[in-house]
Design an enzyme around this catalytic site. Sequence first.
Site, PDB file in Angstrom:
ATOM      1  N   THR A 130       0.820  -1.213   0.000  1.00  0.00           N
ATOM      2  CA  THR A 130       0.000   0.000   0.000  1.00  0.00           C
ATOM      3  C   THR A 130       0.854   1.263   0.000  1.00  0.00           C
ATOM      4  O   THR A 130       1.999   1.240   0.482  1.00  0.00           O
ATOM      5  CB  THR A 130      -0.884  -0.020   1.267  1.00  0.00           C
ATOM      6  OG1 THR A 130      -1.520   1.240   1.415  1.00  0.00           O
ATOM      7  CG2 THR A 130      -0.071  -0.277   2.533  1.00  0.00           C
ATOM      8  N   ASP A 131       0.273   2.359  -0.474  1.00  0.00           N
ATOM      9  CA  ASP A 131       0.979   3.642  -0.412  1.00  0.00           C
ATOM     10  C   ASP A 131       1.077   4.164   1.020  1.00  0.00           C
ATOM     11  O   ASP A 131       1.846   5.090   1.300  1.00  0.00           O
ATOM     12  CB  ASP A 131       0.298   4.689  -1.313  1.00  0.00           C
ATOM     13  CG  ASP A 131      -1.163   4.971  -0.964  1.00  0.00           C
ATOM     14  OD1 ASP A 131      -1.690   4.357  -0.021  1.00  0.00           O
ATOM     15  OD2 ASP A 131      -1.768   5.821  -1.652  1.00  0.00           O
ATOM     16  N   GLU A 132       0.285   3.584   1.936  1.00  0.00           N
ATOM     17  CA  GLU A 132       0.291   4.094   3.320  1.00  0.00           C
ATOM     18  C   GLU A 132       1.635   3.888   4.013  1.00  0.00           C
ATOM     19  O   GLU A 132       1.910   4.532   5.027  1.00  0.00           O
ATOM     20  CB  GLU A 132      -0.834   3.437   4.138  1.00  0.00           C
ATOM     21  CG  GLU A 132      -2.198   3.745   3.562  1.00  0.00           C
ATOM     22  CD  GLU A 132      -3.352   3.513   4.512  1.00  0.00           C
ATOM     23  OE1 GLU A 132      -3.125   3.328   5.716  1.00  0.00           O
ATOM     24  OE2 GLU A 132      -4.498   3.515   4.040  1.00  0.00           O
ATOM     25  N   TYR A 155      -1.884  -0.558  10.973  1.00  0.00           N
ATOM     26  CA  TYR A 155      -2.018  -1.217   9.668  1.00  0.00           C
ATOM     27  C   TYR A 155      -0.808  -0.916   8.785  1.00  0.00           C
ATOM     28  O   TYR A 155      -0.158  -1.836   8.262  1.00  0.00           O
ATOM     29  CB  TYR A 155      -3.309  -0.761   8.963  1.00  0.00           C
ATOM     30  CG  TYR A 155      -3.333  -1.070   7.474  1.00  0.00           C
ATOM     31  CD1 TYR A 155      -3.433  -2.388   7.015  1.00  0.00           C
ATOM     32  CD2 TYR A 155      -3.219  -0.049   6.518  1.00  0.00           C
ATOM     33  CE1 TYR A 155      -3.436  -2.674   5.646  1.00  0.00           C
ATOM     34  CE2 TYR A 155      -3.222  -0.328   5.155  1.00  0.00           C
ATOM     35  CZ  TYR A 155      -3.327  -1.641   4.725  1.00  0.00           C
ATOM     36  OH  TYR A 155      -3.324  -1.928   3.374  1.00  0.00           O
ATOM     37  N   LYS A 159       2.167  -3.347   7.322  1.00  0.00           N
ATOM     38  CA  LYS A 159       2.435  -3.515   5.879  1.00  0.00           C
ATOM     39  C   LYS A 159       3.886  -3.114   5.572  1.00  0.00           C
ATOM     40  O   LYS A 159       4.568  -3.779   4.790  1.00  0.00           O
ATOM     41  CB  LYS A 159       1.469  -2.677   5.038  1.00  0.00           C
ATOM     42  CG  LYS A 159       0.032  -3.151   5.013  1.00  0.00           C
ATOM     43  CD  LYS A 159      -0.197  -4.537   4.413  1.00  0.00           C
ATOM     44  CE  LYS A 159       0.047  -4.627   2.933  1.00  0.00           C
ATOM     45  NZ  LYS A 159      -0.364  -5.952   2.382  1.00  0.00           N
TER      46      LYS A 159
HETATM   47  P1  NAD Z   1      -9.761  -7.276   2.077  1.00  0.00           P
HETATM   48  O1  NAD Z   1      -9.791  -7.028   3.550  1.00  0.00           O
HETATM   49  O2  NAD Z   1     -10.970  -6.997   1.274  1.00  0.00           O
HETATM   50  O3  NAD Z   1      -9.362  -8.795   1.802  1.00  0.00           O
HETATM   51  C1  NAD Z   1      -8.350  -9.451   2.513  1.00  0.00           C
HETATM   52  C2  NAD Z   1      -8.508 -10.946   2.286  1.00  0.00           C
HETATM   53  O4  NAD Z   1      -7.445 -11.611   2.998  1.00  0.00           O
HETATM   54  C3  NAD Z   1      -9.827 -11.511   2.826  1.00  0.00           C
HETATM   55  O5  NAD Z   1     -10.404 -12.380   1.883  1.00  0.00           O
HETATM   56  C4  NAD Z   1      -9.420 -12.261   4.089  1.00  0.00           C
HETATM   57  O6  NAD Z   1     -10.250 -13.364   4.375  1.00  0.00           O
HETATM   58  C5  NAD Z   1      -8.002 -12.697   3.734  1.00  0.00           C
HETATM   59  N1  NAD Z   1      -7.162 -12.905   4.925  1.00  0.00           N
HETATM   60  C6  NAD Z   1      -6.996 -12.048   5.974  1.00  0.00           C
HETATM   61  N2  NAD Z   1      -6.178 -12.597   6.894  1.00  0.00           N
HETATM   62  C7  NAD Z   1      -5.829 -13.821   6.413  1.00  0.00           C
HETATM   63  C8  NAD Z   1      -5.015 -14.877   6.906  1.00  0.00           C
HETATM   64  N3  NAD Z   1      -4.412 -14.775   8.108  1.00  0.00           N
HETATM   65  N4  NAD Z   1      -4.836 -15.985   6.161  1.00  0.00           N
HETATM   66  C9  NAD Z   1      -5.455 -16.093   4.936  1.00  0.00           C
HETATM   67  N5  NAD Z   1      -6.263 -15.137   4.432  1.00  0.00           N
HETATM   68  C10 NAD Z   1      -6.453 -14.020   5.164  1.00  0.00           C
HETATM   69  O7  NAD Z   1      -8.508  -6.454   1.554  1.00  0.00           O
HETATM   70  P2  NAD Z   1      -8.266  -5.711   0.157  1.00  0.00           P
HETATM   71  O8  NAD Z   1      -8.735  -4.317   0.288  1.00  0.00           O
HETATM   72  O9  NAD Z   1      -8.734  -6.572  -0.934  1.00  0.00           O
HETATM   73  O10 NAD Z   1      -6.660  -5.666   0.155  1.00  0.00           O
HETATM   74  C11 NAD Z   1      -5.904  -6.765  -0.367  1.00  0.00           C
HETATM   75  C12 NAD Z   1      -4.424  -6.434  -0.260  1.00  0.00           C
HETATM   76  O11 NAD Z   1      -4.154  -5.237  -0.984  1.00  0.00           O
HETATM   77  C13 NAD Z   1      -3.947  -6.173   1.166  1.00  0.00           C
HETATM   78  O12 NAD Z   1      -2.652  -6.717   1.283  1.00  0.00           O
HETATM   79  C14 NAD Z   1      -3.910  -4.652   1.268  1.00  0.00           C
HETATM   80  O13 NAD Z   1      -2.934  -4.237   2.203  1.00  0.00           O
HETATM   81  C15 NAD Z   1      -3.520  -4.278  -0.145  1.00  0.00           C
HETATM   82  N6  NAD Z   1      -3.978  -2.952  -0.587  1.00  0.00           N
HETATM   83  C16 NAD Z   1      -5.290  -2.585  -0.475  1.00  0.00           C
HETATM   84  C17 NAD Z   1      -5.714  -1.345  -0.967  1.00  0.00           C
HETATM   85  C18 NAD Z   1      -7.150  -0.910  -0.898  1.00  0.00           C
HETATM   86  O14 NAD Z   1      -7.456   0.237  -1.237  1.00  0.00           O
HETATM   87  N7  NAD Z   1      -8.077  -1.739  -0.493  1.00  0.00           N
HETATM   88  C19 NAD Z   1      -4.768  -0.494  -1.576  1.00  0.00           C
HETATM   89  C20 NAD Z   1      -3.432  -0.905  -1.658  1.00  0.00           C
HETATM   90  C21 NAD Z   1      -3.048  -2.139  -1.179  1.00  0.00           C
HETATM   91  O1  DAU Z   2      -4.182   3.996   0.429  1.00  0.00           O
HETATM   92  C1  DAU Z   2      -4.382   2.618   0.348  1.00  0.00           C
HETATM   93  C2  DAU Z   2      -5.216   2.156   1.541  1.00  0.00           C
HETATM   94  O2  DAU Z   2      -6.538   2.643   1.324  1.00  0.00           O
HETATM   95  C3  DAU Z   2      -5.226   0.645   1.718  1.00  0.00           C
HETATM   96  O3  DAU Z   2      -3.930   0.208   2.004  1.00  0.00           O
HETATM   97  C4  DAU Z   2      -6.172   0.230   2.841  1.00  0.00           C
HETATM   98  O4  DAU Z   2      -6.237  -1.169   2.920  1.00  0.00           O
HETATM   99  C5  DAU Z   2      -7.550   0.785   2.531  1.00  0.00           C
HETATM  100  O5  DAU Z   2      -8.432   0.490   3.595  1.00  0.00           O
HETATM  101  C6  DAU Z   2      -7.497   2.295   2.307  1.00  0.00           C
HETATM  102  O6  DAU Z   2      -7.202   2.997   3.544  1.00  0.00           O
HETATM  103  P1  DAU Z   2      -7.946   4.354   3.951  1.00  0.00           P
HETATM  104  O7  DAU Z   2      -7.869   4.498   5.418  1.00  0.00           O
HETATM  105  O8  DAU Z   2      -7.501   5.481   3.119  1.00  0.00           O
HETATM  106  O9  DAU Z   2      -9.460   3.972   3.472  1.00  0.00           O
HETATM  107  P2  DAU Z   2     -10.890   4.202   4.172  1.00  0.00           P
HETATM  108  O10 DAU Z   2     -11.913   3.813   3.160  1.00  0.00           O
HETATM  109  O11 DAU Z   2     -10.961   3.589   5.515  1.00  0.00           O
HETATM  110  O12 DAU Z   2     -10.937   5.782   4.354  1.00  0.00           O
HETATM  111  C7  DAU Z   2     -10.809   6.674   3.264  1.00  0.00           C
HETATM  112  C8  DAU Z   2     -10.841   8.095   3.816  1.00  0.00           C
HETATM  113  O13 DAU Z   2     -12.166   8.372   4.310  1.00  0.00           O
HETATM  114  C9  DAU Z   2      -9.917   8.318   5.000  1.00  0.00           C
HETATM  115  O14 DAU Z   2      -9.395   9.647   4.960  1.00  0.00           O
HETATM  116  C10 DAU Z   2     -10.829   8.165   6.217  1.00  0.00           C
HETATM  117  C11 DAU Z   2     -12.158   8.677   5.713  1.00  0.00           C
HETATM  118  N1  DAU Z   2     -13.356   8.034   6.306  1.00  0.00           N
HETATM  119  C12 DAU Z   2     -13.418   6.677   6.272  1.00  0.00           C
HETATM  120  C13 DAU Z   2     -14.515   6.019   6.809  1.00  0.00           C
HETATM  121  C14 DAU Z   2     -14.581   4.515   6.791  1.00  0.00           C
HETATM  122  C15 DAU Z   2     -14.389   8.805   6.843  1.00  0.00           C
HETATM  123  O15 DAU Z   2     -14.325  10.052   6.839  1.00  0.00           O
HETATM  124  N2  DAU Z   2     -15.462   8.152   7.364  1.00  0.00           N
HETATM  125  C16 DAU Z   2     -15.569   6.786   7.390  1.00  0.00           C
HETATM  126  O16 DAU Z   2     -16.577   6.260   7.898  1.00  0.00           O
END
Ligand code: NAD
Ligand code: DAU
Length: 349
Positions: A130-132, A155, A159
Amino acid sequence: MQTILITGGAGFIGSHVVRLFVNNYPDCRIVNLDKLTYAGNLENLRDVENAPNYTFEKGDIVDADFIFSLFEKYNFDGVIHLAAESHVDRSIANPMEFINANVIGTVNLLNAAKHFWKDISGKRFYHISTDEVYGSLGADGLFTETTAYDPRSPYSAAKASSDHFVRAWFHTYNLPVVISNCSNNYGPNQFPEKLLPLFINNIVNMKPLPVYGKGENIRDWLYVIDHAKAIDLIYHKGKIGETYNIGGHNEWKNIDLIKVLCKIMDKKLGREPGTSETLISYVKDRAGHDMRYAIDASKIKKELGWVPSLQFEEGLDKTIDWYLANKKWMDNVTSGEYQNYYKDQYENR
Ligand code: NAD
Ligand code: DAU
């Protein structure tokens, strides 16, 4: 026949990656390993579950013995590692789960690959991050692949730690790794704890929209299928040992995005203009809330020719339509435990 392990394939991004690989590479066997936590849902993969090149394995990446037995069983040629605990708010409440899944789980996979890949030719361990990990930006600047790590939430710290371990296995043991760091994804099948699906669902149900702080934080949004396409390219063409940043060049202040969403939802639901905006409710800010993320994705464009294919307006429209058309999916994932989570997270905030 090549065999690729995709971890976390029942989750949001993972399910799109599994679908793309199962459909695009019929000569490749895709093994999806997922623990099926609250975020993992096999409904996300109904359309490919009977494909001859697809296999599902339920299991936990934290269980080292299980991971070794899986490598022994399938003799994987490649790993695309997405499994993780992914929600920042949950990491603040319960960091240990994130350390276990994201750090220990990743190291278990690295160890298994190192043990079984005596001959590394043609092998690849691709870690999705992730970019975080880069921390929080001010008003200017972009994260590049050489930006120093500065994670701030449990988190992102977990990562970041996993990224370091992946690079350590490359430098120390010569494991053929590649890493990508992506910005905020949006699209179908995202669990409604994340901003967009949560707010879409709340608007449908006329529930409050909990905006953290003043809503001034900025995120860079990318359609999930564009991320999946980038993952495909990096898996096949990325250079071993390299890192690629992936982003949408699509920055939005939260409150601006929420107001656009409200307008579109009013139209789609046939409500009076302004109805959804009345649901906006400013709540206590997220602890340690990163102000701004923005990715410089010029390396992946220049080296691999990847650019996002969808304009944001189109992606947002498709996303909203998907959630409106898949009410049963939403009802299923928000039943049971979700109700308690929602109460703790928002109603008691
Ligand atoms: P998600 O939470 O929707 O899915 C995660 C999946 O991993 C789920 O199916 C869960 O059951 C599985 N999982 C969790 N713990 C596990 C374990 N111990 N063993 C086996 N499986 C397990 O997450 P996502 O948003 O699809 O993110 C997927 C990946 O991409 C993550 O590594 C996250 O850090 C990365 N990522 C997400 C975003 C985003 O915006 N969502 C952006 C950049 C990177
Ligand atoms: O940048 C990549 C990341 O983006 C991934 O690595 C993470 O897995 C993914 O969850 C996401 O993280 P964020 O914290 O940015 O996403 P989230 O949807 O939780 O929140 C987006 C923005 O909105 C953040 O500034 C917090 C705000 N927010 C979020 C929620 C859930 C609110 O204001 N209200 C809310 O209820």
